[in-house]
Motif scaffolding. Structure first.
Motif, PDB file in Angstrom:
ATOM      1  N   TRP A  56      26.593  40.278 -33.439  1.00 23.73           N
ATOM      2  CA  TRP A  56      26.400  41.707 -33.174  1.00 23.73           C
ATOM      3  C   TRP A  56      27.733  42.387 -32.838  1.00 23.73           C
ATOM      4  CZ3 TRP A  56      23.459  45.599 -34.112  1.00 23.73           C
ATOM      5  CH2 TRP A  56      23.522  46.753 -33.328  1.00 23.73           C
ATOM      6  N   LEU A  57      28.599  41.645 -32.118  1.00 21.92           N
ATOM      7  CA  LEU A  57      29.890  42.217 -31.715  1.00 21.92           C
ATOM      8  C   LEU A  57      30.958  42.105 -32.800  1.00 21.92           C
ATOM      9  CD1 LEU A  57      29.983  40.836 -28.054  1.00 21.92           C
ATOM     10  CD2 LEU A  57      29.384  43.153 -28.789  1.00 21.92           C
ATOM     11  N   HIS A  58      30.668  41.366 -33.872  1.00 27.61           N
ATOM     12  CA  HIS A  58      31.627  41.164 -34.967  1.00 27.61           C
ATOM     13  C   HIS A  58      31.747  42.465 -35.768  1.00 27.61           C
ATOM     14  CE1 HIS A  58      33.631  39.409 -38.406  1.00 27.61           C
ATOM     15  NE2 HIS A  58      33.620  38.214 -37.849  1.00 27.61           N
ATOM     16  N   ASP A  59      32.972  42.969 -35.946  1.00 27.43           N
ATOM     17  CA  ASP A  59      33.194  44.254 -36.616  1.00 27.43           C
ATOM     18  C   ASP A  59      33.176  44.165 -38.143  1.00 27.43           C
ATOM     19  OD1 ASP A  59      33.409  45.626 -34.239  1.00 27.43           O
ATOM     20  OD2 ASP A  59      35.581  45.383 -34.102  1.00 27.43           O
ATOM     21  N   GLU A  60      33.477  43.018 -38.683  1.00 30.89           N
ATOM     22  CA  GLU A  60      33.645  42.937 -40.136  1.00 30.89           C
ATOM     23  C   GLU A  60      32.781  41.836 -40.739  1.00 30.89           C
ATOM     24  OE1 GLU A  60      37.813  42.323 -39.991  1.00 30.89           O
ATOM     25  OE2 GLU A  60      38.264  44.436 -39.775  1.00 30.89           O
ATOM     26  N   LEU A  61      31.499  41.841 -40.423  1.00 32.61           N
ATOM     27  CA  LEU A  61      30.575  40.837 -40.954  1.00 32.61           C
ATOM     28  C   LEU A  61      30.495  40.878 -42.471  1.00 32.61           C
ATOM     29  CD1 LEU A  61      27.465  40.873 -38.577  1.00 32.61           C
ATOM     30  CD2 LEU A  61      29.117  39.045 -38.889  1.00 32.61           C
ATOM     31  N   ASP A  62      30.617  42.081 -43.043  1.00 28.14           N
ATOM     32  CA  ASP A  62      30.467  42.224 -44.491  1.00 28.14           C
ATOM     33  C   ASP A  62      31.608  41.572 -45.271  1.00 28.14           C
ATOM     34  OD1 ASP A  62      31.988  44.289 -43.258  1.00 28.14           O
ATOM     35  OD2 ASP A  62      31.943  45.436 -45.131  1.00 28.14           O
ATOM     36  N   GLU A  63      32.673  41.180 -44.585  1.00 34.31           N
ATOM     37  CA  GLU A  63      33.805  40.520 -45.259  1.00 34.31           C
ATOM     38  C   GLU A  63      33.619  39.004 -45.346  1.00 34.31           C
ATOM     39  OE1 GLU A  63      37.528  41.781 -43.629  1.00 34.31           O
ATOM     40  OE2 GLU A  63      36.997  43.899 -43.800  1.00 34.31           O
ATOM     41  N   ILE A  64      32.546  38.492 -44.742  1.00 30.15           N
ATOM     42  CA  ILE A  64      32.263  37.050 -44.796  1.00 30.15           C
ATOM     43  C   ILE A  64      31.642  36.736 -46.150  1.00 30.15           C
ATOM     44  CG2 ILE A  64      30.910  35.190 -43.767  1.00 30.15           C
ATOM     45  CD1 ILE A  64      31.042  36.807 -41.108  1.00 30.15           C
ATOM     46  N   ASP A  65      32.268  35.791 -46.889  1.00 32.58           N
ATOM     47  CA  ASP A  65      31.789  35.460 -48.230  1.00 32.58           C
ATOM     48  C   ASP A  65      30.536  34.592 -48.198  1.00 32.58           C
ATOM     49  OD1 ASP A  65      33.754  36.897 -49.550  1.00 32.58           O
ATOM     50  OD2 ASP A  65      35.185  35.243 -49.461  1.00 32.58           O
ATOM     51  N   ASN A  66      30.504  33.578 -47.352  1.00 33.36           N
ATOM     52  CA  ASN A  66      29.356  32.666 -47.290  1.00 33.36           C
ATOM     53  C   ASN A  66      28.762  32.775 -45.884  1.00 33.36           C
ATOM     54  OD1 ASN A  66      27.547  30.542 -47.227  1.00 33.36           O
ATOM     55  ND2 ASN A  66      29.051  28.963 -47.705  1.00 33.36           N
ATOM     56  N   PHE A  67      27.867  33.738 -45.711  1.00 28.04           N
ATOM     57  CA  PHE A  67      27.347  34.001 -44.371  1.00 28.04           C
ATOM     58  C   PHE A  67      26.601  32.794 -43.792  1.00 28.04           C
ATOM     59  CE2 PHE A  67      24.007  35.362 -41.446  1.00 28.04           C
ATOM     60  CZ  PHE A  67      24.799  35.908 -40.453  1.00 28.04           C
ATOM     61  N   GLU A  68      25.800  32.134 -44.590  1.00 30.61           N
ATOM     62  CA  GLU A  68      25.020  31.011 -44.077  1.00 30.61           C
ATOM     63  C   GLU A  68      25.943  29.874 -43.604  1.00 30.61           C
ATOM     64  OE1 GLU A  68      21.043  28.419 -45.117  1.00 30.61           O
ATOM     65  OE2 GLU A  68      21.525  30.214 -46.293  1.00 30.61           O
ATOM     66  N   GLY A  69      27.002  29.610 -44.359  1.00 34.93           N
ATOM     67  CA  GLY A  69      27.990  28.596 -43.950  1.00 34.93           C
ATOM     68  C   GLY A  69      28.713  29.008 -42.676  1.00 34.93           C
ATOM     69  N   TYR A  70      29.052  30.312 -42.607  1.00 33.41           N
ATOM     70  CA  TYR A  70      29.712  30.845 -41.416  1.00 33.41           C
ATOM     71  C   TYR A  70      28.806  30.701 -40.186  1.00 33.41           C
ATOM     72  CZ  TYR A  70      31.900  34.319 -38.337  1.00 33.41           C
ATOM     73  OH  TYR A  70      32.483  34.949 -37.271  1.00 33.41           O
ATOM     74  N   LEU A  71      27.541  31.036 -40.369  1.00 36.51           N
ATOM     75  CA  LEU A  71      26.574  30.960 -39.272  1.00 36.51           C
ATOM     76  C   LEU A  71      26.391  29.521 -38.802  1.00 36.51           C
ATOM     77  CD1 LEU A  71      24.551  32.504 -37.488  1.00 36.51           C
ATOM     78  CD2 LEU A  71      22.843  32.142 -39.284  1.00 36.51           C
ATOM     79  N   LYS A  72      26.342  28.595 -39.761  1.00 38.25           N
ATOM     80  CA  LYS A  72      26.179  27.180 -39.403  1.00 38.25           C
ATOM     81  C   LYS A  72      27.394  26.682 -38.614  1.00 38.25           C
ATOM     82  CE  LYS A  72      24.793  22.757 -41.269  1.00 38.25           C
ATOM     83  NZ  LYS A  72      24.321  22.010 -42.411  1.00 38.25           N
ATOM     84  N   ALA A  73      28.604  27.051 -39.066  1.00 29.75           N
ATOM     85  CA  ALA A  73      29.829  26.638 -38.362  1.00 29.75           C
ATOM     86  C   ALA A  73      29.871  27.241 -36.957  1.00 29.75           C
ATOM     87  CB  ALA A  73      31.058  27.049 -39.163  1.00 29.75           C
ATOM     88  N   MET A  74      29.476  28.496 -36.848  1.00 29.39           N
ATOM     89  CA  MET A  74      29.467  29.166 -35.549  1.00 29.39           C
ATOM     90  C   MET A  74      28.480  28.471 -34.591  1.00 29.39           C
ATOM     91  SD  MET A  74      28.393  33.082 -34.689  1.00 29.39           S
ATOM     92  CE  MET A  74      29.795  33.942 -35.308  1.00 29.39           C
ATOM     93  N   THR A  75      27.308  28.148 -35.115  1.00 29.28           N
ATOM     94  CA  THR A  75      26.285  27.469 -34.306  1.00 29.28           C
ATOM     95  C   THR A  75      26.793  26.103 -33.857  1.00 29.28           C
ATOM     96  OG1 THR A  75      24.545  28.605 -35.539  1.00 29.28           O
ATOM     97  CG2 THR A  75      23.897  26.661 -34.279  1.00 29.28           C
ATOM     98  N   ARG A  76      27.378  25.360 -34.801  1.00 26.48           N
ATOM     99  CA  ARG A  76      27.910  24.032 -34.470  1.00 26.48           C
ATOM    100  C   ARG A  76      28.978  24.138 -33.375  1.00 26.48           C
ATOM    101  NH1 ARG A  76      29.917  22.573 -39.282  1.00 26.48           N
ATOM    102  NH2 ARG A  76      31.959  23.334 -38.680  1.00 26.48           N
ATOM    103  N   ASN A  77      29.859  25.116 -33.482  1.00 23.03           N
ATOM    104  CA  ASN A  77      30.911  25.292 -32.466  1.00 23.03           C
ATOM    105  C   ASN A  77      30.323  25.592 -31.085  1.00 23.03           C
ATOM    106  OD1 ASN A  77      32.877  24.776 -34.352  1.00 23.03           O
ATOM    107  ND2 ASN A  77      33.290  26.935 -34.767  1.00 23.03           N
ATOM    108  N   HIS A  78      29.295  26.424 -31.041  1.00 23.44           N
ATOM    109  CA  HIS A  78      28.645  26.734 -29.762  1.00 23.44           C
ATOM    110  C   HIS A  78      27.950  25.496 -29.178  1.00 23.44           C
ATOM    111  CE1 HIS A  78      29.191  30.964 -28.857  1.00 23.44           C
ATOM    112  NE2 HIS A  78      29.125  31.221 -30.157  1.00 23.44           N
ATOM    113  N   VAL A  79      27.318  24.715 -30.048  1.00 25.85           N
ATOM    114  CA  VAL A  79      26.653  23.486 -29.594  1.00 25.85           C
ATOM    115  C   VAL A  79      27.692  22.523 -29.017  1.00 25.85           C
ATOM    116  CG1 VAL A  79      25.443  21.412 -30.398  1.00 25.85           C
ATOM    117  CG2 VAL A  79      24.630  23.663 -31.080  1.00 25.85           C
TER     118      VAL A  79
END
Length: 195
Positions: A56-79
């Protein structure tokens, strides 16, 4: 889910409806992944909230090419961050337990030593005078048998005999006047002093 790029662009502009749509589309994947590793509903829920707050706080979400991969990496980092925090907490708790146990044992041993010294003093008062004198010169003053022999004008063998008798007397007295734990502690200290 409709056009992902348009959805991400809308979220970058602060569109709550589009964010809710993204959340509803991916919440189960994020939660399941976190729960599978952390095995905790509350921790998995925290990861879910942290990940979507960051999105929600990310300003440039639309510049992410592979959103699902990005989301998975972000989740893994938080875990992994949660796992590191849990490991640190566990290590800290273990260290605190060890320190508490050590200080508790030191206090207990100090009390036992004080009690045992009182018992030894009582035993010494009941010991024959010559044995008591030899014991005090060897144990309290730290003299060797030869030095005690010279001081008392007796043979080193006589000093050794008096020490053997005094230690036997002490052991006998201690077994009659103490419980087993204190007795073992006293014997351990007597052995340490003898070395």
């Amino acid at each position: 889910m409709r056009n992902e790029k348009a959805l991400l662009k809308g979220i970058s502009c602060g569109d709550e409806t589009q964010f809710r749509e993204l959340f509803n589309s991916y919440r189960e994947k994020v939660y399941s992944y976190a729960f599978k590793i952390l095995k905790s509903e509350s921790e998995a829920e925290d990861v879910l909230q942290d990940v979507f707050l960051k999105l929600w706080l990310h300003d440039e979400l639309d510049e992410i090419d592979n959103f699902e991969g990005y989301l998975k990496a972000m989740t893994r980092n938080h875990v992994f961050k949660v796992l590191r925090r849990q490991n640190l907490k566990c290590a800290t708790n273990n260290l605190l337990k060890i320190k508490w146990t050590e200080s508790h044992n030191e206090t207990e041993e100090l009390v036992l030593l004080n009690d045992s010294q009182l018992i030894i003093n009582r035993a010494l008062n009941e010991m024959p005078p010559k044995q008591k004198l030899v014991y005090n010169l060897c144990k309290s003053d730290g003299l060797k048998y030869d030095a005690v022999a010279k001081r008392l004008a007796i043979s080193p063998l006589t000093v050794k005999t008096h020490m053997q008798h005094s230690l036997r007397f002490l052991r006998s007295y201690l077994t009659k006047h103490t419980d087993i734990a204190v007795f073992l502690l006293i014997i351990e200290n007597l052995i340490r002093i003898n070395k």
